[in-house]
Design a protein around this motif. Sequence first.
Motif, PDB file in Angstrom:
ATOM      1  N   ALA A  48      24.418  26.139  57.921  1.00 13.49           N
ATOM      2  CA  ALA A  48      24.541  25.717  59.314  1.00 13.49           C
ATOM      3  C   ALA A  48      23.316  26.154  60.101  1.00 13.49           C
ATOM      4  N   VAL A  49      22.771  25.230  60.901  1.00 11.84           N
ATOM      5  CA  VAL A  49      21.669  25.529  61.803  1.00 11.84           C
ATOM      6  C   VAL A  49      22.249  25.646  63.205  1.00 11.84           C
ATOM      7  N   VAL A  50      22.281  26.865  63.730  1.00 15.86           N
ATOM      8  CA  VAL A  50      22.839  27.110  65.055  1.00 15.86           C
ATOM      9  C   VAL A  50      21.699  27.093  66.067  1.00 15.86           C
ATOM     10  N   ILE A  51      21.758  26.165  67.006  1.00 14.48           N
ATOM     11  CA  ILE A  51      20.714  26.022  68.020  1.00 14.48           C
ATOM     12  C   ILE A  51      21.286  26.433  69.368  1.00 14.48           C
ATOM     13  N   SER A  52      20.595  27.343  70.030  1.00 18.57           N
ATOM     14  CA  SER A  52      21.042  27.840  71.323  1.00 18.57           C
ATOM     15  C   SER A  52      19.841  28.017  72.230  1.00 18.57           C
ATOM     16  N   ASP A  53      20.080  28.479  73.471  1.00 16.97           N
ATOM     17  CA  ASP A  53      18.956  28.811  74.338  1.00 16.97           C
ATOM     18  C   ASP A  53      18.977  30.307  74.642  1.00 16.97           C
ATOM     19  N   ALA A  54      17.915  30.775  75.249  1.00 20.57           N
ATOM     20  CA  ALA A  54      17.737  32.218  75.419  1.00 20.57           C
ATOM     21  C   ALA A  54      18.842  32.846  76.266  1.00 20.57           C
ATOM     22  N   LYS A 107      22.831  18.119  53.383  1.00 24.76           N
ATOM     23  CA  LYS A 107      24.175  18.698  53.441  1.00 24.76           C
ATOM     24  C   LYS A 107      24.289  19.785  54.512  1.00 24.76           C
ATOM     25  N   SER A 108      23.183  20.110  55.174  1.00 20.68           N
ATOM     26  CA  SER A 108      23.227  21.086  56.261  1.00 20.68           C
ATOM     27  C   SER A 108      23.942  20.483  57.467  1.00 20.68           C
ATOM     28  N   VAL A 109      24.433  21.354  58.356  1.00 17.11           N
ATOM     29  CA  VAL A 109      25.019  20.896  59.614  1.00 17.11           C
ATOM     30  C   VAL A 109      24.328  21.606  60.765  1.00 17.11           C
ATOM     31  N   VAL A 110      24.394  20.995  61.933  1.00 17.24           N
ATOM     32  CA  VAL A 110      23.828  21.566  63.148  1.00 17.24           C
ATOM     33  C   VAL A 110      24.983  21.967  64.067  1.00 17.24           C
ATOM     34  N   VAL A 111      24.880  23.157  64.640  1.00 20.95           N
ATOM     35  CA  VAL A 111      25.859  23.634  65.609  1.00 20.95           C
ATOM     36  C   VAL A 111      25.145  23.821  66.944  1.00 20.95           C
ATOM     37  N   LEU A 133      22.206  14.459  60.337  1.00 24.02           N
ATOM     38  CA  LEU A 133      23.036  15.572  59.895  1.00 24.02           C
ATOM     39  C   LEU A 133      24.306  15.617  60.729  1.00 24.02           C
ATOM     40  N   ASP A 134      25.386  16.048  60.114  1.00 22.19           N
ATOM     41  CA  ASP A 134      26.602  16.280  60.889  1.00 22.19           C
ATOM     42  C   ASP A 134      26.359  17.410  61.881  1.00 22.19           C
ATOM     43  N   PHE A 135      27.018  17.311  63.054  1.00 21.22           N
ATOM     44  CA  PHE A 135      26.858  18.415  63.995  1.00 21.22           C
ATOM     45  C   PHE A 135      28.133  18.675  64.774  1.00 21.22           C
ATOM     46  N   PHE A 136      28.184  19.875  65.349  1.00 22.40           N
ATOM     47  CA  PHE A 136      29.344  20.361  66.074  1.00 22.40           C
ATOM     48  C   PHE A 136      28.885  20.828  67.451  1.00 22.40           C
ATOM     49  N   GLN A 137      29.720  20.578  68.442  1.00 24.83           N
ATOM     50  CA  GLN A 137      29.397  20.971  69.811  1.00 24.83           C
ATOM     51  C   GLN A 137      30.251  22.165  70.227  1.00 24.83           C
ATOM     52  N   ILE A 138      29.586  23.224  70.721  1.00 23.94           N
ATOM     53  CA  ILE A 138      30.274  24.356  71.346  1.00 23.94           C
ATOM     54  C   ILE A 138      29.668  24.511  72.734  1.00 23.94           C
ATOM     55  N   PRO A 139      30.156  23.743  73.706  1.00 22.22           N
ATOM     56  CA  PRO A 139      29.554  23.760  75.045  1.00 22.22           C
ATOM     57  C   PRO A 139      29.913  25.030  75.807  1.00 22.22           C
ATOM     58  N   THR A 140      28.924  25.639  76.432  1.00 19.52           N
ATOM     59  CA  THR A 140      29.135  26.909  77.136  1.00 19.52           C
ATOM     60  C   THR A 140      28.961  26.803  78.641  1.00 19.52           C
ATOM     61  N   SER A 141      28.618  25.630  79.149  1.00 19.82           N
ATOM     62  CA  SER A 141      28.565  25.422  80.598  1.00 19.82           C
ATOM     63  C   SER A 141      29.691  24.472  80.986  1.00 19.82           C
ATOM     64  N   LEU A 142      30.125  24.526  82.223  1.00 20.37           N
ATOM     65  CA  LEU A 142      31.182  23.628  82.674  1.00 20.37           C
ATOM     66  C   LEU A 142      30.723  22.185  82.573  1.00 20.37           C
ATOM     67  N   LEU A 143      29.492  21.909  82.943  1.00 17.45           N
ATOM     68  CA  LEU A 143      28.978  20.542  82.894  1.00 17.45           C
ATOM     69  C   LEU A 143      29.052  19.992  81.475  1.00 17.45           C
ATOM     70  N   ALA A 144      28.662  20.802  80.501  1.00 20.60           N
ATOM     71  CA  ALA A 144      28.706  20.346  79.113  1.00 20.60           C
ATOM     72  C   ALA A 144      30.138  20.203  78.630  1.00 20.60           C
ATOM     73  N   GLN A 145      31.028  21.106  79.054  1.00 22.81           N
ATOM     74  CA  GLN A 145      32.412  21.043  78.604  1.00 22.81           C
ATOM     75  C   GLN A 145      33.111  19.783  79.086  1.00 22.81           C
ATOM     76  N   VAL A 146      32.833  19.352  80.299  1.00 14.52           N
ATOM     77  CA  VAL A 146      33.544  18.200  80.849  1.00 14.52           C
ATOM     78  C   VAL A 146      32.812  16.884  80.644  1.00 14.52           C
ATOM     79  N   PRO A 171      29.610  13.987  67.417  1.00 17.53           N
ATOM     80  CA  PRO A 171      29.854  15.245  66.728  1.00 17.53           C
ATOM     81  C   PRO A 171      31.055  15.128  65.785  1.00 17.53           C
ATOM     82  N   LYS A 172      31.174  16.083  64.882  1.00 16.90           N
ATOM     83  CA  LYS A 172      32.346  16.162  64.026  1.00 16.90           C
ATOM     84  C   LYS A 172      33.506  16.829  64.755  1.00 16.90           C
ATOM     85  N   GLY A 173      33.196  17.560  65.803  1.00 19.02           N
ATOM     86  CA  GLY A 173      34.215  18.210  66.595  1.00 19.02           C
ATOM     87  C   GLY A 173      33.586  18.920  67.772  1.00 19.02           C
ATOM     88  N   VAL A 174      34.410  19.183  68.785  1.00 16.18           N
ATOM     89  CA  VAL A 174      33.969  19.914  69.977  1.00 16.18           C
ATOM     90  C   VAL A 174      34.944  21.064  70.196  1.00 16.18           C
TER      91      VAL A 174
END
Length: 373
Positions: A48-54, A107-111, A133-146, A171-174
């Motif tokens: 899994a490749v986990v991409i985030s910001d600082a 076969k890698s996935v992006v998170v 690549l398959d990817f998954f969303q884990i939104p951490t801001s309200l704007l992204a969540q809604v 995405p494969k899931g949120v």
Amino acid sequence: MPAANSGSAASQTVHVPLGDRSYDISIGTGNLVDVGRWVTSLRSVTHAVVISDANVAKHYQQRVEEAIAAEGVRVTSLVVPAGEPSKSVSTAQSLWEAALADRVDRKSVVVALGGGVVGDLAGFIAATMTRGLDFFQIPTSLLAQVDSSVGGKVGINLPSAKNIVGAFWQPKGVLIDTAVLETLPRREYLSGLAEVVKYGVTLDAEFFSYLEANVQPMLDRDPAVLQKIVARSCELKAQVVAEDETETTGLRAILNYGHTYCHALETVAGYGEYLHGEAVSVGMLCASRLGEKLGVFDAESTQRQFKLLSALELPVATPKLDERAILSVMQRDKKVEHGKLRFIVPHRIGKVVLTPDVPSDLAMDAWREGCEA
């Protein structure tokens, strides 16, 4: 409010029905702890490749990495600078190269772990790396969540146009944990509320009335109210996406209410000067005034939007910017058709219409009047 690392509370599930691209949105409070089991329950994963910001990484990156690694998955962590400028060709290239250097394969996935910028950027990396690549969303801001984590729109900006390079890549899931919003800076949290208001204006008059009646609980980040507004926003977006996934019928375009003005404002003011939701707030009021000028909307309903957005501490006045530059950017908007401006125009609270052939002078009058707000 419960801590983001507490045991998971009862979750709600919103289904996005898209045939073989269907997926679920899991919404809860404290459910981030389940992220490793959640990812591996949806797909067989070895890397899994986990991409985030600082900003997000310092709160949640290690927790997410460890939870995924605990399921026997090799994890690559990539962190980009926070903010809209990271949605760029240069940042995308650096992520492609970093992922390749750590042996990404088909076969890698992006998170995607972060707000709207990270979701759009990481999704674009997923859509383009090894041709998808398959990817998954884990939104951490309200704007992204809604909003931005749901529906599969991914992309990056060019200096002259926002979101102009991209793809539809579902995405494969949120996974949405509303408890992570407690670490969200107040300005960013308020920015997300603009997109919540948008759903009321465009699709659900009853929901709009609920928002008017619950301003203080929203400002206080009340957990029960948060879960309700996030779940309802996701339900409304899922309904639209299911009917018009790739914006071929024009239905999905209604979700861009206020966004023609918004994107022009963001571009001319300079990316990052306004948060996206702040620009949406200004843009919705411009579109509302445009509806009045076209004779399809009433001033009282514009005032209801103005009062709600003001109460939620969002900007409502149009800044004094170069009007020729604003119009030029609007003429490059993705909704332009055969060189003609098209706007999402409200007809009543709960209903908006994609309106073609809007005269540019009327569009700019609606912009100009906002300077007096």
